[in-house]
Enzyme design. Structure first.
Site, mmCIF file in Angstrom:
data_model
loop_
_atom_site.group_PDB
_atom_site.id
_atom_site.type_symbol
_atom_site.label_atom_id
_atom_site.label_comp_id
_atom_site.label_asym_id
_atom_site.label_seq_id
_atom_site.Cartn_x
_atom_site.Cartn_y
_atom_site.Cartn_z
ATOM 1 N N ILE A 40 54.541 51.314 64.840
ATOM 2 C CA ILE A 40 55.068 52.074 65.975
ATOM 3 C C ILE A 40 54.075 53.144 66.451
ATOM 4 O O ILE A 40 54.147 53.595 67.589
ATOM 5 C CB ILE A 40 56.429 52.719 65.580
ATOM 6 C CG1 ILE A 40 57.281 52.990 66.811
ATOM 7 C CG2 ILE A 40 56.246 53.961 64.737
ATOM 8 C CD1 ILE A 40 58.740 53.305 66.481
ATOM 9 N N HIS A 110 54.465 47.889 51.697
ATOM 10 C CA HIS A 110 53.922 47.276 52.919
ATOM 11 C C HIS A 110 52.411 47.349 52.905
ATOM 12 O O HIS A 110 51.820 48.219 52.268
ATOM 13 C CB HIS A 110 54.463 47.957 54.179
ATOM 14 C CG HIS A 110 54.285 49.443 54.190
ATOM 15 N ND1 HIS A 110 55.110 50.301 53.503
ATOM 16 C CD2 HIS A 110 53.354 50.236 54.797
ATOM 17 C CE1 HIS A 110 54.717 51.541 53.688
ATOM 18 N NE2 HIS A 110 53.640 51.541 54.457
HETATM 19 P P1 AMP Z 1 52.768 54.484 55.127
HETATM 20 O O1 AMP Z 1 52.260 55.863 55.384
HETATM 21 O O2 AMP Z 1 51.781 53.584 54.480
HETATM 22 O O3 AMP Z 1 54.111 54.515 54.422
HETATM 23 O O4 AMP Z 1 52.998 53.839 56.559
HETATM 24 C C1 AMP Z 1 54.229 53.808 57.224
HETATM 25 C C2 AMP Z 1 53.944 53.314 58.614
HETATM 26 O O5 AMP Z 1 55.161 52.915 59.202
HETATM 27 C C3 AMP Z 1 53.308 54.347 59.544
HETATM 28 O O6 AMP Z 1 52.043 53.861 59.988
HETATM 29 C C4 AMP Z 1 54.322 54.475 60.682
HETATM 30 O O7 AMP Z 1 53.718 54.644 61.940
HETATM 31 C C5 AMP Z 1 55.069 53.157 60.568
HETATM 32 N N1 AMP Z 1 56.434 53.155 61.093
HETATM 33 C C6 AMP Z 1 57.404 54.064 60.867
HETATM 34 N N2 AMP Z 1 58.538 53.702 61.489
HETATM 35 C C7 AMP Z 1 58.277 52.530 62.113
HETATM 36 C C8 AMP Z 1 59.046 51.632 62.920
HETATM 37 N N3 AMP Z 1 60.332 51.873 63.209
HETATM 38 N N4 AMP Z 1 58.451 50.519 63.391
HETATM 39 C C9 AMP Z 1 57.148 50.258 63.110
HETATM 40 N N5 AMP Z 1 56.367 51.053 62.349
HETATM 41 C C10 AMP Z 1 56.934 52.177 61.856
#
Ligand code: AMP
Length: 127
Positions: A40, A110
Protein backbone atom coordinates in the site's frame (compact mmCIF):
# COMPACT_ATOMS: atom_id res chain seq x y z
CA UNK A 1 3.62 -20.46 17.46
CA UNK A 2 5.61 -17.21 17.93
CA UNK A 3 9.25 -17.30 18.91
CA UNK A 4 9.73 -17.35 22.64
CA UNK A 5 8.88 -14.09 24.38
CA UNK A 6 6.89 -12.54 21.54
CA UNK A 7 3.08 -12.15 21.50
CA UNK A 8 0.94 -14.91 19.96
CA UNK A 9 -0.40 -14.71 16.42
CA UNK A 10 -3.18 -12.12 16.19
CA UNK A 11 -5.88 -13.45 13.83
CA UNK A 12 -7.09 -9.88 13.29
CA UNK A 13 -3.80 -8.54 11.90
CA UNK A 14 -4.08 -6.68 8.59
CA UNK A 15 -2.79 -9.51 6.43
CA UNK A 16 -5.07 -12.09 8.07
CA UNK A 17 -7.98 -9.79 7.25
CA UNK A 18 -6.79 -9.47 3.65
CA UNK A 19 -6.59 -13.28 3.43
CA UNK A 20 -10.19 -13.55 4.66
CA UNK A 21 -11.31 -10.94 2.13
CA UNK A 22 -12.31 -8.48 4.88
CA UNK A 23 -9.88 -5.84 3.58
CA UNK A 24 -9.13 -5.11 -0.10
CA UNK A 25 -5.79 -5.69 -1.76
CA UNK A 26 -4.35 -5.28 -5.25
CA UNK A 27 -3.76 -8.98 -5.88
CA UNK A 28 -1.03 -10.08 -8.29
CA UNK A 29 -0.92 -13.83 -7.58
CA UNK A 30 -2.64 -16.51 -5.55
CA UNK A 31 -2.22 -20.26 -5.23
CA UNK A 32 -2.77 -22.92 -2.59
CA UNK A 33 0.09 -21.64 -0.43
CA UNK A 34 0.45 -17.91 -0.90
CA UNK A 35 -1.17 -14.61 -1.78
CA UNK A 36 0.78 -11.74 -3.38
CA UNK A 37 -0.41 -8.14 -3.57
CA UNK A 38 0.98 -4.65 -4.06
CA UNK A 39 2.28 -2.88 -0.96
CA UNK A 40 0.00 0.00 0.00
CA UNK A 41 3.01 2.30 0.48
CA UNK A 42 5.50 1.28 -2.23
CA UNK A 43 9.21 1.88 -1.58
CA UNK A 44 10.23 1.08 -5.19
CA UNK A 45 8.51 1.12 -8.62
CA UNK A 46 7.59 -2.52 -7.96
CA UNK A 47 6.87 -3.40 -4.33
CA UNK A 48 4.91 -6.58 -3.84
CA UNK A 49 4.22 -8.52 -0.65
CA UNK A 50 3.97 -12.30 -0.65
CA UNK A 51 2.31 -13.91 2.36
CA UNK A 52 1.69 -17.55 3.27
CA UNK A 53 -1.94 -18.54 3.70
CA UNK A 54 -1.16 -20.09 7.07
CA UNK A 55 -0.82 -18.09 10.32
CA UNK A 56 2.79 -17.49 11.32
CA UNK A 57 3.94 -14.29 13.03
CA UNK A 58 7.36 -14.14 11.42
CA UNK A 59 10.10 -15.85 9.44
CA UNK A 60 11.27 -17.36 12.73
CA UNK A 61 7.96 -19.09 13.39
CA UNK A 62 7.44 -20.06 9.78
CA UNK A 63 10.77 -21.80 9.44
CA UNK A 64 10.50 -23.46 12.87
CA UNK A 65 6.86 -24.58 12.76
CA UNK A 66 5.55 -24.82 9.18
CA UNK A 67 5.48 -28.12 7.33
CA UNK A 68 7.94 -28.86 4.55
CA UNK A 69 5.04 -28.56 2.08
CA UNK A 70 4.07 -25.11 3.39
CA UNK A 71 7.66 -23.85 3.23
CA UNK A 72 8.32 -25.25 -0.23
CA UNK A 73 4.93 -24.09 -1.53
CA UNK A 74 5.45 -20.59 -0.18
CA UNK A 75 8.96 -20.07 -1.55
CA UNK A 76 8.00 -21.54 -4.92
CA UNK A 77 5.19 -18.99 -4.98
CA UNK A 78 7.64 -16.15 -4.24
CA UNK A 79 9.77 -17.27 -7.19
CA UNK A 80 6.69 -17.59 -9.39
CA UNK A 81 5.58 -14.05 -8.56
CA UNK A 82 9.00 -12.62 -9.46
CA UNK A 83 9.02 -14.58 -12.72
CA UNK A 84 5.44 -13.59 -13.55
CA UNK A 85 6.26 -9.90 -13.03
CA UNK A 86 9.33 -10.16 -15.28
CA UNK A 87 11.74 -9.27 -12.49
CA UNK A 88 14.40 -11.92 -13.05
CA UNK A 89 16.40 -10.30 -15.87
CA UNK A 90 16.63 -6.79 -14.40
CA UNK A 91 16.92 -8.24 -10.91
CA UNK A 92 15.11 -7.61 -7.68
CA UNK A 93 15.47 -7.67 -3.92
CA UNK A 94 13.68 -10.10 -1.63
CA UNK A 95 13.46 -9.07 2.00
CA UNK A 96 11.76 -10.25 5.17
CA UNK A 97 11.72 -8.09 8.29
CA UNK A 98 11.73 -9.95 11.59
CA UNK A 99 10.90 -8.39 14.95
CA UNK A 100 11.69 -5.00 16.37
CA UNK A 101 15.20 -4.44 15.03
CA UNK A 102 14.11 -5.84 11.67
CA UNK A 103 11.38 -3.20 11.55
CA UNK A 104 8.53 -5.69 11.18
CA UNK A 105 5.19 -3.87 11.36
CA UNK A 106 2.72 -6.59 10.45
CA UNK A 107 2.99 -9.79 12.48
CA UNK A 108 1.99 -12.19 9.72
CA UNK A 109 5.12 -13.53 7.99
CA UNK A 110 5.67 -11.89 4.61
CA UNK A 111 8.33 -11.35 1.99
CA UNK A 112 8.81 -8.04 0.20
CA UNK A 113 9.81 -7.99 -3.47
CA UNK A 114 11.36 -4.71 -4.60
CA UNK A 115 12.27 -3.96 -8.21
CA UNK A 116 12.09 -1.48 -11.06
CA UNK A 117 15.31 0.47 -10.41
CA UNK A 118 18.80 -0.10 -8.97
CA UNK A 119 18.09 -0.63 -5.29
CA UNK A 120 21.26 0.74 -3.72
CA UNK A 121 22.75 -0.32 -0.43
CA UNK A 122 21.44 -3.43 1.21
CA UNK A 123 21.09 -1.79 4.63
CA UNK A 124 20.97 1.98 5.17
CA UNK A 125 23.82 3.55 7.09
CA UNK A 126 23.24 3.87 10.82
CA UNK A 127 21.60 7.21 11.76
P1 AMP B 1 6.94 -4.95 7.50
O1 AMP B 1 7.50 -3.68 8.04
O2 AMP B 1 7.95 -5.86 6.91
O3 AMP B 1 6.03 -5.62 8.51
O4 AMP B 1 6.03 -4.52 6.26
C1 AMP B 1 4.65 -4.32 6.32
C2 AMP B 1 4.25 -3.72 5.00
O5 AMP B 1 2.85 -3.84 4.87
C3 AMP B 1 4.60 -2.24 4.84
O6 AMP B 1 5.47 -2.09 3.72
C4 AMP B 1 3.24 -1.58 4.62
O7 AMP B 1 3.29 -0.52 3.69
C5 AMP B 1 2.41 -2.75 4.13
N1 AMP B 1 0.97 -2.65 4.35
C6 AMP B 1 0.34 -2.29 5.49
N2 AMP B 1 -0.99 -2.35 5.32
C7 AMP B 1 -1.20 -2.75 4.05
C8 AMP B 1 -2.37 -3.02 3.26
N3 AMP B 1 -3.60 -2.87 3.76
N4 AMP B 1 -2.21 -3.42 1.99
C9 AMP B 1 -0.97 -3.57 1.46
N5 AMP B 1 0.18 -3.35 2.14
C10 AMP B 1 0.05 -2.95 3.43
Amino acid sequence: MPVSGLPPYDPDNIFARILRGELPSRKVFEDEWALAFHDISPQAPVHVLVIPKTPYCSFADFTAEASTEEIAGFFRAVGAVARMLGLEAPGYRMLANMGEHGGQEVAHFHVHLFAGRPLGRMVPAAP
